[in-house]
Design an enzyme around this catalytic site. Structure first.
Site, PDB file in Angstrom:
ATOM      1  N   ASP A  12       0.846  -1.198   0.000  1.00  0.00           N
ATOM      2  CA  ASP A  12       0.000   0.000   0.000  1.00  0.00           C
ATOM      3  C   ASP A  12       0.881   1.246   0.000  1.00  0.00           C
ATOM      4  OD1 ASP A  12      -1.822   2.100   0.626  1.00  0.00           O
ATOM      5  OD2 ASP A  12      -3.154   0.659   1.579  1.00  0.00           O
ATOM      6  N   CYS A  52      -6.555   4.167  -2.482  1.00  0.00           N
ATOM      7  CA  CYS A  52      -6.654   2.788  -1.972  1.00  0.00           C
ATOM      8  C   CYS A  52      -7.921   2.063  -2.402  1.00  0.00           C
ATOM      9  CB  CYS A  52      -6.576   2.807  -0.449  1.00  0.00           C
ATOM     10  SG  CYS A  52      -5.060   3.561   0.209  1.00  0.00           S
ATOM     11  N   HIS A 102     -10.618  -2.350   2.621  1.00  0.00           N
ATOM     12  CA  HIS A 102     -10.911  -0.956   2.265  1.00  0.00           C
ATOM     13  C   HIS A 102     -12.082  -0.780   1.300  1.00  0.00           C
ATOM     14  CE1 HIS A 102      -8.524   3.065   2.555  1.00  0.00           C
ATOM     15  NE2 HIS A 102      -9.807   3.229   2.776  1.00  0.00           N
ATOM     16  N   ASP A 284      -0.776  -0.587  -4.801  1.00  0.00           N
ATOM     17  CA  ASP A 284      -2.003   0.074  -5.261  1.00  0.00           C
ATOM     18  C   ASP A 284      -1.754   1.470  -5.836  1.00  0.00           C
ATOM     19  OD1 ASP A 284      -1.423   1.227  -2.791  1.00  0.00           O
ATOM     20  OD2 ASP A 284      -3.426   0.961  -1.944  1.00  0.00           O
TER      21      ASP A 284
END
Length: 474
Positions: A12, A52, A102, A284
């Site tokens: 991430d 995200c 998420h 991401d």
């Protein structure tokens, strides 16, 4: 031949530029660098919506944000899509998901309340019906604070640094999965190196590795905030002074990530899973650290959109080669499914670029990239569309119509806007035509963020998407 397994690992906020194999002298990433030497390196992979939740929605559906409805963070995904995991289930695969999700919270903030952090069994897991050890999102990784859920709202706290524990869990699941006759697909979503970049958010021994490293501001650093930046992208005076120390913690997190990738790859080899598994390592989106007067992501600059994408499949893909076609987030699902010999749902909007990955063909097509609003609040003014080709980035903001054009080969830090230069007008117009053609093909009308809030979303839950009739949603 038996169906290949899929092991998909994504970090991430790890940008392409912060790894040793991409040329960063400060990076300590020997395991990821070794993986690059053994993999096909999709060196121009981009995050089509570098935030995200929009990224994850596109990853699991093969659709653009304007079709998934995941226009900002911290809203709840509409589950009525034919997803990546659905296709796997339909073709005899067992699935496993570990880490950050998420796509479920329906509240801004309040991340630790199980009503936001726990994803219940059922359609909201988007087809991941087997092992599911996840949390919606948060960004504290310390043992005793970081936690996950299995199949109840009960919090299960990690007893060690979160990425270390998640890789332990992944290895345990791989041992279990490998004992079955069924093929499997395991997705591991690691939260680091996402901020906050504070010393207590990374083990001290990793921070010590960078004690004598010099972290300087990027060459395209700007002392003033980008006027198009939202609250997450703006920097205060105090934050600007902290940028070098933020980078120190970020790179320490990346070093820990690298050690864990090394442990995971060793375990995969020891189990013999490297013989018939497609292994992916990616991220991401990236991070700007003051470049162009911004921090965070949600912008078309390369620091935000360029991500690592390493793919290894022994005896099927060449090792140590770079493929420089543009590979977008929406292309991941159809390309991997095709490589695995599985059907691609007709509603997928990305392209099957598996032949390009294999080196059997190439494409000059560009990637449509987008921002449909601020990072996690509703509001108008930040929306943009862009197209990235092998050589150029063209972008336009909706709020004031500002256009930007960069020659990414000659100007890798994107400091020289060519949009108004006479000699580049034909190039700009051609890129605009390509971009709007891609938008028309998916019925993207470049709406304001408030359009989606008013017409698609109620109480931060997505009720409507471009491919779903709200009258038929239960």
């Amino acid at each position: 031949m038996s169906k290949p397994n899929l092991i998909y690992v994504f970090a991430d906020q790890l940008r392409y530029f912060s790894l040793g194999y991409s040329g960063d002298a400060n990076a300590l990433t020997p395991n990821i660098d070794a993986l690059a030497r053994e993999s096909t390196d999709l060196c121009q992979a981009v995050s089509g919506h570098p935030v995200c939740a929009p990224y994850r929605a596109s990853l699991f559906t093969g659709k653009y944000t304007t079709s998934t409805g995941m226009v900002i963070n911290e809203i709840r995904m509409n589950p009525h899509h034919h997803t990546f995991a659905d296709v796997l289930n339909e073709n005899g695969y067992e699935t496993a998901y570990i880490g950050k999700w998420h796509l479920y919270a329906a509240e801004l903030g309040n991340h630790y309340d199980p009503k936001n952090s726990y994803i219940p069994k059922g359609p909201d897991r988007l087809g991941f019906n087997d092992y599911f050890a996840a949390y919606n999102f948060r960004h504290e990784y310390e043992p005793g604070i970081a936690y996950y859920h299995l199949d109840s709202p009960e919090k299960i706290f990690y007893d060690k640094y979160e990425p270390d524990a998640q890789v332990d869990m992944t290895i345990e699941q791989l041992k279990r999965l490998s004992s079955s006759e069924k093929p499997f697909a395991l997705f591991l979503s690691i939260g680091t190196p996402h901020d906050p970049w504070v010393p207590e958010n990374v083990p001290a021994e990793y921070l010590e590795r960078f004690r004598d490293k010099d972290f300087s501001l990027p060459p395209n650093y700007l002392p003033d905030n980008d006027p198009h930046a939202d609250a997450w992208a703006r920097l205060s005076y105090e934050e600007r002074q902290e940028l070098p120390e933020w980078m120190r913690v970020y790179y320490a997190m990346v070093a820990n990530l690298d050690d864990n990738i090394g442990r995971l790859l060793n375990a995969i080899r020891e189990m013999g899973l490297d013989q018939n598994s497609i292994i992916v390592f990616t991220s991401d989106h990236g991070e700007l650290f003051g470049a162009h007067g911004r921090r965070a992501k949600n912008i078309f600059y390369d620091e935000a959109v360029r991500v690592p994408f390493l793919i290894r499949w022994k005896d099927h893909l060449k090792e140590g080669v770079k493929r420089d076609f543009i590979f977008n987030t929406v292309d991941i699902m159809p390309s991997l499914l095709s490589m695995m010999g599985l059907p691609v749902p007709k509603e997928v909007e990305g392209c099957d670029l598996s032949s390009c990955i294999k080196g059997e063909s190439d494409t000059e097509a560009g990637a449509l990239m987008m921002c449909t609003g601020p990072t996690a609040i509703f509001g108008d003014g930040q929306e943009w569309r862009a197209i990235r080709t092998k050589k150029y980035t063209y972008a336009v903001f909706k709020s004031d119509g500002q256009e930007l054009l960069f020659d990414d080969q000659e100007d890798p830090f994107q400091m020289n806007n060519l949009a108004e230069k006479k000699e580049y007008q034909s190039i700009k117009e051609d890129l605009k035509k390509q971009m709007y053609g891609k938008m028309d093909a998916i019925n993207d009308h470049f709406e304001k963020n408030s359009f989606y809030e008013k017409n698609w979303i109620r109480d931060r839950i997505i009720l409507r998407t471009a491919t779903l009739d709200p009258e038929n949603i239960s």
